[in-house]
Design a protein around this motif. Structure first.
Motif, short mmCIF file in Angstrom:
data_model
loop_
_atom_site.label_atom_id
_atom_site.label_comp_id
_atom_site.label_asym_id
_atom_site.label_seq_id
_atom_site.Cartn_x
_atom_site.Cartn_y
_atom_site.Cartn_z
N ASN A 57 -48.05 13.79 108.76
CA ASN A 57 -47.79 13.47 107.37
C ASN A 57 -49.18 13.95 106.66
O ASN A 57 -49.06 14.03 105.52
N SER A 69 -38.08 21.12 107.55
CA SER A 69 -38.05 19.76 107.95
C SER A 69 -37.37 18.91 106.71
O SER A 69 -37.59 19.51 105.49
N TYR A 77 -48.04 18.07 104.42
CA TYR A 77 -46.95 19.05 105.46
C TYR A 77 -45.68 19.11 104.64
O TYR A 77 -45.47 20.33 104.83
N ASN A 117 -35.63 13.39 112.26
CA ASN A 117 -36.87 12.75 113.13
C ASN A 117 -36.73 13.32 114.56
O ASN A 117 -35.98 12.57 115.36
N SER A 121 -48.74 11.47 114.63
CA SER A 121 -47.43 11.25 115.20
C SER A 121 -46.88 10.60 114.55
O SER A 121 -46.86 9.86 113.58
N GLY A 122 -45.17 10.83 114.75
CA GLY A 122 -44.14 10.27 113.94
C GLY A 122 -44.10 8.79 114.72
O GLY A 122 -44.78 8.34 115.84
N VAL A 123 -43.06 7.91 114.13
CA VAL A 123 -42.81 6.66 114.48
C VAL A 123 -42.36 6.42 115.87
O VAL A 123 -42.87 5.55 116.62
N ARG A 133 -44.95 -2.19 116.07
CA ARG A 133 -45.01 -2.95 114.65
C ARG A 133 -44.33 -2.10 113.61
O ARG A 133 -44.67 -1.11 113.15
N PHE A 171 -43.15 -1.44 109.94
CA PHE A 171 -43.45 -1.62 108.62
C PHE A 171 -42.54 -1.93 107.47
O PHE A 171 -41.16 -1.85 108.11
N GLN A 181 -35.74 0.39 106.54
CA GLN A 181 -35.83 1.80 106.06
C GLN A 181 -34.85 2.58 107.20
O GLN A 181 -34.99 2.41 108.35
N ARG A 195 -33.50 6.32 108.70
CA ARG A 195 -33.82 7.60 109.34
C ARG A 195 -32.76 7.91 110.16
O ARG A 195 -31.68 7.11 110.43
N ARG A 222 -47.05 2.02 103.38
CA ARG A 222 -48.00 3.13 103.03
C ARG A 222 -47.36 3.89 102.01
O ARG A 222 -46.23 4.32 101.90
N ASP A 259 -44.88 6.89 102.27
CA ASP A 259 -43.66 6.80 102.90
C ASP A 259 -42.43 6.83 102.04
O ASP A 259 -42.55 6.43 100.84
C1 UD1 Z 1 -41.21 12.22 110.27
C2 UD1 Z 1 -42.22 13.03 110.53
C3 UD1 Z 1 -42.51 14.26 109.76
C4 UD1 Z 1 -41.10 15.07 109.93
C5 UD1 Z 1 -40.03 14.10 109.51
C6 UD1 Z 1 -38.53 14.54 109.58
C7 UD1 Z 1 -44.56 12.42 111.45
C8 UD1 Z 1 -45.63 11.74 110.98
N1 UD1 Z 1 -43.66 12.58 110.27
O1 UD1 Z 1 -41.42 11.70 108.70
O2 UD1 Z 1 -43.37 15.35 110.16
O3 UD1 Z 1 -40.94 16.14 109.30
O4 UD1 Z 1 -39.88 12.85 110.39
O5 UD1 Z 1 -37.68 13.78 108.96
O6 UD1 Z 1 -44.44 13.11 112.34
N2 UD1 Z 1 -43.35 3.10 110.64
C9 UD1 Z 1 -43.32 1.97 111.13
N3 UD1 Z 1 -44.61 1.71 112.09
C10 UD1 Z 1 -45.75 2.47 112.50
C11 UD1 Z 1 -45.26 3.82 111.87
C12 UD1 Z 1 -44.30 4.06 111.07
O7 UD1 Z 1 -42.63 1.21 111.05
O8 UD1 Z 1 -46.53 2.27 113.20
C13 UD1 Z 1 -42.50 3.37 109.75
C14 UD1 Z 1 -42.74 4.20 108.38
O9 UD1 Z 1 -43.07 3.16 107.30
C15 UD1 Z 1 -41.41 4.70 107.86
C16 UD1 Z 1 -41.07 5.14 109.31
O10 UD1 Z 1 -41.59 4.45 110.17
O11 UD1 Z 1 -40.76 3.86 107.31
C17 UD1 Z 1 -40.95 6.73 109.56
O12 UD1 Z 1 -42.27 6.92 109.79
P1 UD1 Z 1 -42.76 8.32 110.27
O13 UD1 Z 1 -42.31 8.81 111.36
O14 UD1 Z 1 -44.12 8.55 110.19
O15 UD1 Z 1 -42.35 9.53 109.06
P2 UD1 Z 1 -41.03 10.07 108.40
O16 UD1 Z 1 -41.39 10.01 107.17
O17 UD1 Z 1 -39.92 9.68 109.05
#
Ligand code: UD1
Length: 350
Positions: A81, A119, A179, A208, A221-223, A238, A240, A245, A247, A309, A312
């Motif tokens: 992100n 993406s 990004y 994702n 990194s992603g979640v 953990r 959030f 939410q 995906r 965050r 998000d």
């Molecule tokens: C993710 C990718 C993005 C990609 C997209 C495709 C990352 C950082 N983001 O975006 O590059 O293009 O998918 O759809 O790789 N969360 C938690 N706990 C944590 C971290 C995150 O609960 O420790 C939650 C966040 O609040 C959010 C969800 O998980 O609601 C997804 O977060 P994240 O994977 O960072 O980003 P995306 O917006 O899904």
């Protein structure tokens, strides 16, 4: 077919190369082996035995490698992100300037077919309907709502409740992060190249992506990687907000298949950029993902923290219909199976 694959040392492209070779294609892999992505192992692994040529797309080293190539599959990118505004130049250089150089080299080599890794983040907050105002882009979530635990976005006209809808490819761009902005620009550069060269691009808007070999926890990194790494350290995921939410978690082997189907069919597409969402078609909440992963790993119950965050988005779920129709792509791995597999799969450590 002869394919030039960029980002070949990375998580997704590694799987693309495997599926392409299984289907009889020849793959020329290139990667910049940046230390930021590949860590201290970059120097060791980038030798000729890896079969991947060390090429920084920001240099003009591609001309020779494009000789005899039918299709370029462009996976190289700086992901995540973005941490803060100091990342902006790096996203612009790695994702946009490098793509522009690649497209210029493709024009010199007269290669006119491109498969581009895009993406879901290009859609930003996604698509919602209001019972009174119909389809609406959601208002940006307010700090006072988030801090009070009101996480769902509201109607920009009446401030009422709105419901998320499946996003199709005609949904407007609304990039919210560095990004996301770089991915929108990449699609636009590809569009300009298509017009100039009479060329074709298939832009795959990944949801994702997760699966074996995904990089372990980094600030980018992603979640899925964050949760998996937490479990490995003996901690619980953990979650959030309230964990509700939504995906779509799409397995990396399915993403690789979508790429190879695109490589095989891009030449039959019209001139210009044809975008396809790449998703499993099974929406999952973040809380559900954390529980599925923790259960399969034999770890403790995830903790729902209420943290949030500002960047998000709340719910983003893509429709996989166009990719089924246009490419014959349907995801094979269900999130239940794939996430359980991730619990014990090896991650890439740098
Ligand atoms: C993710 C990718 C993005 C990609 C997209 C495709 C990352 C950082 N983001 O975006 O590059 O293009 O998918 O759809 O790789 N969360 C938690 N706990 C944590 C971290 C995150 O609960 O420790 C939650 C966040 O609040 C959010 C969800 O998980 O609601 C997804 O977060 P994240 O994977 O960072 O980003 P995306 O917006 O899904």
């Amino acid at each position: 077919m002869r394919i030039l694959l960029t980002g070949a040392a990375g998580f997704i492209a590694g799987h693309v190369a495997d599926v392409a070779r299984e289907r009889g294609h020849e793959v020329v892999g290139v990667d910049a082996w940046l230390e930021a992505a590949h860590g201290a192992s970059a120097e060791r692994d980038s030798g000729p035995e890896s079969g991947i040529k060390m090429v920084d797309l920001r240099s003009d080293a591609l001309d020779e490698l494009l000789d005899g190539v039918d299709v370029v599959c462009h996976q190289a990118a700086m992901v995540g992100n973005g941490v803060d505004a100091q990342d902006l130049p790096a996203y612009a250089e790695h994702n946009d300037a490098a793509t522009a150089r690649l497209l210029a080299a493709m024009a010199r080599a007269e290669v006119r077919d491109l498969v581009l890794a895009s993406s879901m983040v290009v859609y930003g907050d996604g698509r919602y309907t209001c019972p009174e105002h119909g389809d609406v882009p959601p208002a940006v979530r307010r700090e006072e709502d988030l801090s009070a635990g009101r996480y769902d976005p509201r109607c920009p006209h009446c401030d009422g409740d709105i419901e998320w809808r499946l996003i199709d490819e005609s949904t407007a761009f609304l990039p919210r992060t560095s990004y996301a902005a770089s991915k929108v620009a990449q699609e636009h550069f590809a569009g300009a190249w298509c017009t100039l060269e009479g060329a074709r691009t298939v832009a795959l808007r990944y949801h994702n992506v997760y699966g074996p070999g995904m990089p372990a926890d980094t600030p980018y990194s992603g979640v899925a990687a964050i949760f998996r790494s937490a479990i490995e350290r003996g901690e619980v995921p953990r979650v959030f907000e309230d964990g509700q939410q939504v995906r779509d978690f799409v397995h990396v082997r399915d993403v690789a298949l979508a790429n190879v189907l695109s490589i095989e069919q891009v030449a039959g597409h019209p001139q210009g950029v044809t975008p396809y969402n790449v998703a499993s078609g099974t929406p999952f909440t973040i809380g559900q993902m954390a529980r599925t992963l923790a259960e399969a790993a034999g770890a403790g119950e995830p903790e729902v923290t209420g943290e949030y965050r500002g960047f998000d988005v709340r719910h983003v779920v893509a429709s996989p219909a166009a990719a089924a129709e246009g490419l014959g792509f349907r995801a094979r791995v269900t999130p239940h199976e794939g996430i359980a597999e991730l619990a014990t799969a090896a991650l890439r450590t740098r």
